[in-house]
Write an enzyme that holds these catalytic residues in place. Structure first.
Site, PDB file in Angstrom:
ATOM      1  N   LYS A 134       7.750  17.310  11.868  1.00  0.00           N
ATOM      2  CA  LYS A 134       8.712  17.266  10.759  1.00  0.00           C
ATOM      3  C   LYS A 134       9.892  18.197  10.988  1.00  0.00           C
ATOM      4  O   LYS A 134      10.998  17.913  10.542  1.00  0.00           O
ATOM      5  CB  LYS A 134       8.014  17.579   9.435  1.00  0.00           C
ATOM      6  CG  LYS A 134       7.070  16.458   9.046  1.00  0.00           C
ATOM      7  CD  LYS A 134       6.674  16.473   7.608  1.00  0.00           C
ATOM      8  CE  LYS A 134       5.919  15.177   7.302  1.00  0.00           C
ATOM      9  NZ  LYS A 134       5.276  15.138   6.033  1.00  0.00           N
ATOM     10  N   LYS A 216       2.810   6.900  13.230  1.00  0.00           N
ATOM     11  CA  LYS A 216       2.033   6.515  12.053  1.00  0.00           C
ATOM     12  C   LYS A 216       2.955   5.997  10.949  1.00  0.00           C
ATOM     13  O   LYS A 216       4.129   6.386  10.867  1.00  0.00           O
ATOM     14  CB  LYS A 216       1.177   7.675  11.544  1.00  0.00           C
ATOM     15  CG  LYS A 216       1.919   8.749  10.814  1.00  0.00           C
ATOM     16  CD  LYS A 216       0.958   9.607   9.979  1.00  0.00           C
ATOM     17  CE  LYS A 216       1.794  10.491   9.066  1.00  0.00           C
ATOM     18  NZ  LYS A 216       1.153  10.936   7.862  1.00  0.00           N
ATOM     19  N   LYS A 219       5.552   7.848   4.627  1.00  0.00           N
ATOM     20  CA  LYS A 219       6.454   7.737   3.480  1.00  0.00           C
ATOM     21  C   LYS A 219       7.857   8.182   3.847  1.00  0.00           C
ATOM     22  O   LYS A 219       8.835   7.674   3.324  1.00  0.00           O
ATOM     23  CB  LYS A 219       5.998   8.674   2.353  1.00  0.00           C
ATOM     24  CG  LYS A 219       4.749   8.287   1.646  1.00  0.00           C
ATOM     25  CD  LYS A 219       4.595   9.199   0.421  1.00  0.00           C
ATOM     26  CE  LYS A 219       3.183   9.683   0.299  1.00  0.00           C
ATOM     27  NZ  LYS A 219       2.974  11.024   0.858  1.00  0.00           N
TER      28      LYS A 219
HETATM   29  N1  AQP Z   1      -0.405   6.078   8.440  1.00  0.00           N
HETATM   30  C1  AQP Z   1      -1.490   6.550   7.855  1.00  0.00           C
HETATM   31  N2  AQP Z   1      -2.698   6.027   8.149  1.00  0.00           N
HETATM   32  C2  AQP Z   1      -3.821   6.495   7.544  1.00  0.00           C
HETATM   33  N3  AQP Z   1      -3.812   7.494   6.615  1.00  0.00           N
HETATM   34  C3  AQP Z   1      -2.631   8.040   6.298  1.00  0.00           C
HETATM   35  N4  AQP Z   1      -2.285   9.013   5.439  1.00  0.00           N
HETATM   36  C4  AQP Z   1      -0.947   9.181   5.483  1.00  0.00           C
HETATM   37  N5  AQP Z   1      -0.400   8.330   6.357  1.00  0.00           N
HETATM   38  C5  AQP Z   1      -1.422   7.604   6.888  1.00  0.00           C
HETATM   39  C6  AQP Z   1      -3.214   9.744   4.591  1.00  0.00           C
HETATM   40  O1  AQP Z   1      -2.769   9.630   3.258  1.00  0.00           O
HETATM   41  C7  AQP Z   1      -3.160  10.823   2.551  1.00  0.00           C
HETATM   42  C8  AQP Z   1      -2.007  11.345   1.765  1.00  0.00           C
HETATM   43  O2  AQP Z   1      -0.980  11.756   2.651  1.00  0.00           O
HETATM   44  P1  AQP Z   1       0.141  12.730   2.131  1.00  0.00           P
HETATM   45  O3  AQP Z   1       0.893  12.112   1.050  1.00  0.00           O
HETATM   46  O4  AQP Z   1      -0.421  14.040   1.773  1.00  0.00           O
HETATM   47  O5  AQP Z   1       1.093  13.030   3.323  1.00  0.00           O
HETATM   48  P2  AQP Z   1       1.186  12.577   4.767  1.00  0.00           P
HETATM   49  O6  AQP Z   1      -0.112  12.626   5.468  1.00  0.00           O
HETATM   50  O7  AQP Z   1       2.248  13.412   5.375  1.00  0.00           O
HETATM   51  O8  AQP Z   1       1.595  11.072   4.554  1.00  0.00           O
HETATM   52  P3  AQP Z   1       2.958  10.383   4.792  1.00  0.00           P
HETATM   53  O9  AQP Z   1       2.852   9.041   4.225  1.00  0.00           O
HETATM   54  O10 AQP Z   1       3.333  10.482   6.207  1.00  0.00           O
HETATM   55  O11 AQP Z   1       3.950  11.186   3.899  1.00  0.00           O
HETATM   56  P4  AQP Z   1       5.205  12.032   4.257  1.00  0.00           P
HETATM   57  O12 AQP Z   1       6.077  11.125   5.058  1.00  0.00           O
HETATM   58  O13 AQP Z   1       5.770  12.397   2.915  1.00  0.00           O
HETATM   59  O14 AQP Z   1       4.736  13.214   5.032  1.00  0.00           O
HETATM   60  C9  AQP Z   1      -3.685  11.812   3.597  1.00  0.00           C
HETATM   61  O15 AQP Z   1      -5.097  11.807   3.552  1.00  0.00           O
HETATM   62  C10 AQP Z   1      -3.202  11.234   4.884  1.00  0.00           C
HETATM   63  O16 AQP Z   1      -4.071  11.568   5.950  1.00  0.00           O
END
Ligand code: AQP
Length: 351
Positions: A134, A216, A219
């Site tokens: 990030k 991956k 969001k």
């Molecule tokens: N691509 C993914 N595949 C499987 N699991 C995923 N998780 C996130 N992306 C995937 C799981 O979703 C839960 C919540 O995630 P989060 O909102 O705490 O943040 P993150 O892991 O950083 O998810 P994002 O979507 O990538 O959000 P941003 O872009 O805001 O950082 C966690 O259990 C995560 O493992």
């Protein structure tokens, strides 16, 4: 793309914990109110929380303090928080079986984060993959909160004597750090924290971007076509799947040199609950077009009941608000009790 071998042991552990325990194990997991919740969040986390909530003593947290690690606005954060509460309820989290609350409503999270930072090494934080991804080349300008993210996450988990943390594969490193922090604290101040285990499923733990299957689904991806949002309408879902990148060749098979097809087959398999081998056999010789069209149907129909419930909940924000108020009260009672123990362990407070 799916890290089954790495994670199978934890799934087995999860089963054995369930069988061998008379009391229910404590589950804690969090999700950031940071944007459009997608199929990766659903298949990697939320759906597992829902499926196993009857077997555990569950606490699920909308981690709005974590969302502050990236620039946001008051309105965005408020809207995303309520929207996420509605998504969790629409997906099937049941407040009678799970505590659902917003992180900032329980101030002990922030307090414990500071205390745990004293047993966390700067080098450990700087080496975290999520921080490096990030921060990219801008690590001098990103917020210090981004660096501290895993310490706050450790506080979230350790505050509730958590046994299991159901997460996607991307969070494995943070849970390992949480264990190291807890062990170091216990060594220095005496047995205070339970060492949690990650609960990472054999499939779905890493759903990949539709535009680049080496990344991956996320969001924060600037490209909206890279992910399927839980709120996407059927036409949008069909369009995104139609244009999703594929691998060279035309065989619908999962293989290490076919990351895009492996990802699409995994999504199909998880949502239809059919083994990948059956799906591969069904599309043998039919090419990508027929497969993608049916995959779109599977995704649309899997999300339709969640979307219908979400539309109802959006009409009645008072439902989610009341769940969150009640959840915060229940979480706070546990957090306050734990912090009395933590402060005492550390020699804070002489009264
Ligand atoms: N691509 C993914 N595949 C499987 N699991 C995923 N998780 C996130 N992306 C995937 C799981 O979703 C839960 C919540 O995630 P989060 O909102 O705490 O943040 P993150 O892991 O950083 O998810 P994002 O979507 O990538 O959000 P941003 O872009 O805001 O950082 C966690 O259990 C995560 O493992």
């Amino acid at each position: 793309m799916v890290t089954g071998q790495e994670t199978g042991d934890v799934a087995l552990l999860d089963e054995s914990i369930k069988r061998s325990s008379n009391t229910r194990q404590r589950v804690f997991s969090g999700i950031q109110p940071s944007g459009n919740f997608h199929l990766g969040n659903y298949l990697g986390a939320i759906r597992n929380w829902v499926d196993q909530q009857a077997a555990f003593d569950n606490i699920f947290c909308i981690v709005n303090l974590h969302a502050l690690s990236q620039a946001t606005t008051r309105e965005t954060l408020r809207d995303n928080t309520l929207n996420l509460a509605n998504v969790l309820l629409a997906a099937g989290l049941d407040p009678s079986q799970s505590i659902i609350f917003v992180q900032s409503d329980v101030r002990e999270h922030a307090e414990l984060c500071w205390l745990l930072s004293s047993v966390t090494q700067f080098g450990e934080l700087r080496r975290m993959t999520q921080f490096k991804d990030k921060a990219g080349s801008k690590d001098e300008q990103v917020s210090a909160a981004l660096l501290f993210y895993p310490v706050l996450q450790a506080a979230d988990i350790l505050l509730y004597d958590t046994n299991l943390v159901p997460v996607g594969e991307d969070q494995k490193q943070h849970i390992e750090l949480t264990r190291d922090i807890a062990a170091r604290f216990n060594m220095r101040y005496g047995e205070t924290f339970v060492l949690p285990q990650p609960d990472i499923k054999a499939t779905g733990a890493r759903v990949m971007s539709l535009e680049d299957p080496t990344k991956k689904m996320s969001k924060s991806d600037a490209n909206p076509n890279a992910s399927i949002a839980l709120t996407d309408d059927p036409d949008t879902i069909r369009r995104k799947i139609r244009r999703a990148v594929t691998d060279s060749g035309s065989d619908v098979v999962a293989a290490p040199d076919k990351p895009a097809l492996t990802n699409l087959l995994t999504i199909y398999s998880l949502l239809s609950e059919e083994p990948i081998s059956i799906i591969e056999a069904r599309y043998a010789g039919k090419g990508y077009g027929a497969f993608k069209s049916d995959l779109a149907d599977v995704v649309v129909s899997s999300l339709s009941s969640i979307q219908a419930r979400l539309a109802e909940l959006n009409q009645h924000p008072e439902i989610a608000r009341s769940v969150l108020v009640d959840g915060a009260e229940r979480a706070r009672a546990r957090a306050v009790a734990k912090m009395i123990q933590v402060r005492d362990s550390m020699g804070l407070g002489l009264y």
